[in-house]
Design a protein around this motif. Sequence first.
Motif, PDB file in Angstrom:
ATOM      1  N   VAL A 139       0.816  -0.988  -0.055  1.00 51.70           N
ATOM      2  CA  VAL A 139      -0.111   0.091  -0.076  1.00 51.70           C
ATOM      3  C   VAL A 139       0.860   1.220   0.018  1.00 51.70           C
ATOM      4  O   VAL A 139       0.573   2.191  -0.900  1.00 51.70           O
ATOM      5  CB  VAL A 139      -0.993  -0.202   1.277  1.00 51.70           C
ATOM      6  CG1 VAL A 139      -1.567   1.198   1.402  1.00 51.70           C
ATOM      7  CG2 VAL A 139      -1.996  -1.025   1.087  1.00 51.70           C
ATOM      8  N   PRO A 140       1.955   1.587   0.758  1.00 48.44           N
ATOM      9  CA  PRO A 140       2.898   2.626   0.711  1.00 48.44           C
ATOM     10  C   PRO A 140       3.515   3.037  -0.448  1.00 48.44           C
ATOM     11  O   PRO A 140       3.437   3.942  -1.037  1.00 48.44           O
ATOM     12  CB  PRO A 140       3.798   2.386   1.961  1.00 48.44           C
ATOM     13  CG  PRO A 140       2.869   1.341   2.892  1.00 48.44           C
ATOM     14  CD  PRO A 140       2.177   0.298   1.813  1.00 48.44           C
ATOM     15  N   LEU A 141       3.720   1.914  -1.317  1.00 50.80           N
ATOM     16  CA  LEU A 141       4.507   2.037  -2.545  1.00 50.80           C
ATOM     17  C   LEU A 141       3.397   2.608  -3.575  1.00 50.80           C
ATOM     18  O   LEU A 141       3.796   3.551  -4.466  1.00 50.80           O
ATOM     19  CB  LEU A 141       4.992   0.732  -3.148  1.00 50.80           C
ATOM     20  CG  LEU A 141       6.114   0.086  -2.276  1.00 50.80           C
ATOM     21  CD1 LEU A 141       6.445  -1.115  -2.550  1.00 50.80           C
ATOM     22  CD2 LEU A 141       7.362   1.048  -2.058  1.00 50.80           C
ATOM     23  N   VAL A 142       2.241   2.189  -3.627  1.00 54.49           N
ATOM     24  CA  VAL A 142       1.013   2.771  -4.575  1.00 54.49           C
ATOM     25  C   VAL A 142       0.648   4.013  -4.098  1.00 54.49           C
ATOM     26  O   VAL A 142       0.589   4.914  -5.153  1.00 54.49           O
ATOM     27  CB  VAL A 142       0.097   1.596  -4.403  1.00 54.49           C
ATOM     28  CG1 VAL A 142      -0.934   2.078  -5.678  1.00 54.49           C
ATOM     29  CG2 VAL A 142       0.360   0.124  -5.067  1.00 54.49           C
ATOM     30  N   ARG A 143       0.356   4.269  -2.687  1.00 55.93           N
ATOM     31  CA  ARG A 143      -0.232   5.570  -2.203  1.00 55.93           C
ATOM     32  C   ARG A 143       0.991   6.495  -2.672  1.00 55.93           C
ATOM     33  O   ARG A 143       0.438   7.761  -3.081  1.00 55.93           O
ATOM     34  CB  ARG A 143      -0.404   5.295  -0.845  1.00 55.93           C
ATOM     35  CG  ARG A 143      -1.720   4.899  -0.645  1.00 55.93           C
ATOM     36  CD  ARG A 143      -2.066   4.874   0.706  1.00 55.93           C
ATOM     37  NE  ARG A 143      -3.584   4.549   1.163  1.00 55.93           N
ATOM     38  CZ  ARG A 143      -3.980   4.014   2.059  1.00 55.93           C
ATOM     39  NH1 ARG A 143      -3.257   4.041   3.116  1.00 55.93           N
ATOM     40  NH2 ARG A 143      -5.396   3.771   2.235  1.00 55.93           N
ATOM     41  N   ALA A 144       2.215   6.137  -2.750  1.00 56.44           N
ATOM     42  CA  ALA A 144       3.325   7.386  -3.010  1.00 56.44           C
ATOM     43  C   ALA A 144       3.099   7.729  -4.593  1.00 56.44           C
ATOM     44  O   ALA A 144       3.689   8.749  -4.737  1.00 56.44           O
ATOM     45  CB  ALA A 144       4.622   6.602  -2.693  1.00 56.44           C
ATOM     46  N   GLU A 145       2.501   7.001  -5.512  1.00 51.32           N
ATOM     47  CA  GLU A 145       2.477   7.420  -6.637  1.00 51.32           C
ATOM     48  C   GLU A 145       0.974   7.768  -7.055  1.00 51.32           C
ATOM     49  O   GLU A 145       1.018   8.275  -8.272  1.00 51.32           O
ATOM     50  CB  GLU A 145       2.960   6.044  -7.419  1.00 51.32           C
ATOM     51  CG  GLU A 145       4.090   5.530  -7.275  1.00 51.32           C
ATOM     52  CD  GLU A 145       5.328   6.712  -7.663  1.00 51.32           C
ATOM     53  OE1 GLU A 145       4.937   7.312  -8.576  1.00 51.32           O
ATOM     54  OE2 GLU A 145       6.337   6.700  -7.146  1.00 51.32           O
TER      55      GLU A 145
END
Length: 365
Positions: free
Chosen positions: A339-345
């Motif tokens: 989730v953090p990787l996707v939300r960063a983008e």
Amino acid sequence: MRFQVLDIVFNPPHPVTGEAVPAADRLERVVETAVLAEELGLDAFAVGERHAGDVLSSSPTVILGAIAARTSRILLSTGVTVLSLLDPIRVAEDYATIDQLSRGRFEMVIGKGNEALQYPLLGLDIDRQYEYLAENYELLRLLLSGEEVDWEGRHRPDLQGATTLPRPYDGTFRIWHGSATSRFAVELAARWGDPIVSANAFQPRENYQVLIDHYREQYAAAGHDPAYGFVGSGSGGLFLADTTEQAIEEFRPIYEGAVARADLRKHDPAAVGKVTSFRTIEEAVERGPALVGSPERVAEKILDYHQSYGHDLQSVSINHLLEPARQDDVLRRFAEEVVPLVRAEVKTDLWGPADARRAKGFTAG
């Protein structure tokens, strides 16, 4: 991007061992997973609805009531409420009750369902499923938004001065439309200015993308506020391991066993959306929507699909045949590493301060 866990509460036996999870244990796991999803900071939890086959979600309102009592923050939803089968009076009553029990943490996803056996079981004509859906939705909207409703239709007795109780918690809750195989569902959503959730489960990406694109075209043509044309996407299952190769090998028996079991239904090969287009786990991972791999690879895949769909909401499902501890581990790794990787983008206004139509009791940032 926002993230949701969906459980349709499938409960077939294990494809290798033949063992089945007892119904009480399976239903308990649904509630426990929802509690864990809230603890992990995920945004929403949805319960499906089916009335035939190896599925335990014939009473989704009961399950959601149990979840509402055990949670305080997470948004509750359905995936989907099979509105073609249901009396809109009862739908309005039941889901306004969930909305009250959760103190305004509810939004609904409606559709015609993807199980043909439900229609004869409930004495309805499957050839009229789209008629039922459109008419029932029109009445449901009236019942949720107003009181003393007068109404005439084709498929149920007329109403005079009808008011359903309880009323929704703080005005009409938002209704999404499930989209899997037909233009009808996305056109109905666009006509009313509602968001959609693409199933994105069994077919190649382009089959879903053409429906999402059509929805956006029709939504714009109807003149609705583009700020509320949200799109959600499902997935072909979620499984995580340290490496993608490890994930594929560990998940292979469950995935390919499920394909073999689906073959026993002997669906017409032309019945698009009833069976997967991806026969092996390698095909599902390489060319399909299955989120199976390392956390980094799964994040990359969600972002890759976002390039096509532009979706605001990603829904994931965890196979119930995994050991409970492994189910929890997959969900925890998804929340903490994917989730953090996707939300960063990917940013979205869905369910945030700018989303004035969001569930009023939803308090996520």
